[in-house]
Design an enzyme around this catalytic site. Structure first.
Site, PDB file in Angstrom:
ATOM      1  N   ASP A  47      58.855  -5.300  19.478  1.00 34.96           N
ATOM      2  CA  ASP A  47      58.655  -5.710  20.374  1.00 34.96           C
ATOM      3  C   ASP A  47      59.993  -6.189  20.771  1.00 34.96           C
ATOM      4  O   ASP A  47      60.194  -6.270  20.175  1.00 34.96           O
ATOM      5  CB  ASP A  47      57.730  -6.323  20.989  1.00 34.96           C
ATOM      6  CG  ASP A  47      56.282  -5.844  21.319  1.00 34.96           C
ATOM      7  OD1 ASP A  47      56.145  -4.767  21.468  1.00 34.96           O
ATOM      8  OD2 ASP A  47      55.606  -6.523  21.778  1.00 34.96           O
ATOM      9  N   TYR A  75      52.126 -12.839  10.561  1.00 31.58           N
ATOM     10  CA  TYR A  75      53.578 -12.675  12.298  1.00 31.58           C
ATOM     11  C   TYR A  75      53.043 -14.228  12.360  1.00 31.58           C
ATOM     12  O   TYR A  75      52.654 -14.529  12.170  1.00 31.58           O
ATOM     13  CB  TYR A  75      52.990 -11.683  12.973  1.00 31.58           C
ATOM     14  CG  TYR A  75      53.193 -10.471  13.177  1.00 31.58           C
ATOM     15  CD1 TYR A  75      53.983  -9.788  13.345  1.00 31.58           C
ATOM     16  CD2 TYR A  75      51.876  -9.800  12.590  1.00 31.58           C
ATOM     17  CE1 TYR A  75      54.302  -8.320  13.552  1.00 31.58           C
ATOM     18  CE2 TYR A  75      52.080  -8.149  12.473  1.00 31.58           C
ATOM     19  CZ  TYR A  75      53.055  -7.727  13.502  1.00 31.58           C
ATOM     20  OH  TYR A  75      53.559  -5.917  13.111  1.00 31.58           O
ATOM     21  N   ASP A  89      53.389 -11.687  27.492  1.00 32.29           N
ATOM     22  CA  ASP A  89      54.021 -12.193  26.552  1.00 32.29           C
ATOM     23  C   ASP A  89      55.256 -12.878  27.578  1.00 32.29           C
ATOM     24  O   ASP A  89      54.959 -12.722  29.243  1.00 32.29           O
ATOM     25  CB  ASP A  89      55.232 -11.021  25.461  1.00 32.29           C
ATOM     26  CG  ASP A  89      56.006 -10.118  26.600  1.00 32.29           C
ATOM     27  OD1 ASP A  89      55.969 -10.205  27.620  1.00 32.29           O
ATOM     28  OD2 ASP A  89      56.119  -8.990  25.646  1.00 32.29           O
ATOM     29  N   ARG A 181      50.220  -9.548  21.037  1.00 31.33           N
ATOM     30  CA  ARG A 181      49.727 -10.084  22.256  1.00 31.33           C
ATOM     31  C   ARG A 181      49.022 -10.072  22.602  1.00 31.33           C
ATOM     32  O   ARG A 181      48.274 -10.724  23.731  1.00 31.33           O
ATOM     33  CB  ARG A 181      51.038  -9.011  22.906  1.00 31.33           C
ATOM     34  CG  ARG A 181      52.253  -9.427  23.115  1.00 31.33           C
ATOM     35  CD  ARG A 181      53.859  -8.139  24.315  1.00 31.33           C
ATOM     36  NE  ARG A 181      53.457  -7.530  23.456  1.00 31.33           N
ATOM     37  CZ  ARG A 181      52.922  -5.904  24.312  1.00 31.33           C
ATOM     38  NH1 ARG A 181      53.268  -5.763  25.387  1.00 31.33           N
ATOM     39  NH2 ARG A 181      53.695  -4.900  23.848  1.00 31.33           N
TER      40      ARG A 181
END
Length: 304
Positions: A47, A75, A89, A181
């Site tokens: 993103d 992550y 987000d 997310r």
């Protein structure tokens, strides 16, 4: 007649430590421009707000992209508890709030439900296509795109830190197709407090690590158009580390280069396994190893 693509024949992997604020496509375009490369592509979108490993393949290395796309990725991210946003987000609009804040042990217990083979509904603001249109485009137009759940393998999801009541730092190792997310959103719902991603960083992707391999965009832009920039590239075969290697003869390499099965001199692969072939230190092809021969599915043309 098709127009010939301009640029240099340059082959290899570049691991960019992507800064926040740029799309993955924008970073690929900058890299292709800086190297004056004919061909470039990335192995897994980040993103715009996310940072960390964006593995970019140049030239013939683009043929190895699927092996990095399919690999596990790690992550590190912060979840903001107590608020849901329309984008899941911190870039989005707050659409729901809750006063409840779960204890650490409740969070740790909930995380177990997000490991293994799970089903995940992508965020409404995502690149998933619905009847030919991107979900994010529909959402921006005020529509409410209905997305189907998709399978995701999560190897691990761990609580790293709890800096305050409103925030929890997590680390996840997962397969391809996962949305961090969505993890934050669904975790918040499970805990009864809502949640969204405050920040996100990809630590590693397959064999590529941000700390060890990552190159800043500033360094790339500073050396743009200078062939000396090639020193930053990892070899094509860096994208093949999850495959066993076979060594082929000169005759076998020539046959493989023409798309035919080639003779194998030594092999780390078992019968029927996918493997990559090397001759005199150069990658030649990827294929299936059978009875002393490699049957190619991808052939590399690296020139002289």
């Amino acid at each position: 007649m098709a127009r010939r693509r301009k640029g240099r024949e340059v082959h290899g992997w570049l691991v960019v430590d992507k800064p926040a604020g740029l799309t993955s496509t924008a970073v690929v375009n900058k890299v292709r421009w800086a190297f004056d490369a004919k061909k470039a592509g990335h192995a897994g979108t980040l993103d715009p707000a996310a940072t960390g490993v964006l593995a970019i393949a140049l030239g013939e290395a683009t043929k190895t992209v699927p092996f990095i796309t399919d690999a596990l990725k790690c992550y590190r991210f912060m979840v903001r508890l107590g608020q849901a946003t329309n984008t899941d987000d911190a870039e989005g609009e707050v659409i729901a709030e809750a006063p409840h804040r779960p204890a650490d042990d409740a969070i740790a217990a909930a995380l177990a439900g997000f490991t293994g083979d799970i089903m995940q509904v992508p965020p409404k603001f995502s690149a998933v296509k619905i009847d030919g249109e991107r979900a994010y485009a529909l959402a921006r137009d005020g529509d409410d795109p209905q997305l189907s759940a998709r399978p995701l393998f999560v190897e691990s999801l761990d609580l790293i830190a709890r800096p305050d009541a409103d925030h929890v730092e997590l680390e996840m190792v997962c397969g391809k197709g996962g949305y961090v997310r969505a993890i934050a959103r669904d975790l918040g719902e499970t805990l009864g407090c809502h949640g969204h991603v405050a920040w996100l960083r990809r630590i590693w992707s397959g064999p590529f690590e941000a700390g060890e391999d990552g190159v800043s965009l500033a360094e790339i832009e500073e050396g743009a158009k200078d062939p000396a920039l090639d020193r930053l590239l990892l070899p094509l075969e860096a994208g093949l580390t999850d495959l066993p290697k076979v060594v082929v003869s000169a005759h076998g390499a020539a046959r493989l280069s023409n798309g035919n099965p080639g003779e194998v001199l030594s092999s780390e692969a078992e019968f029927g396994e996918e493997a990559w072939a090397e001759h005199q230190g150069r990658p030649v092809a990827v294929g299936i190893y059978k009875a002393g021969m490699l049957h190619p599915s991808r052939v590399f043309n690296l020139g002289e």
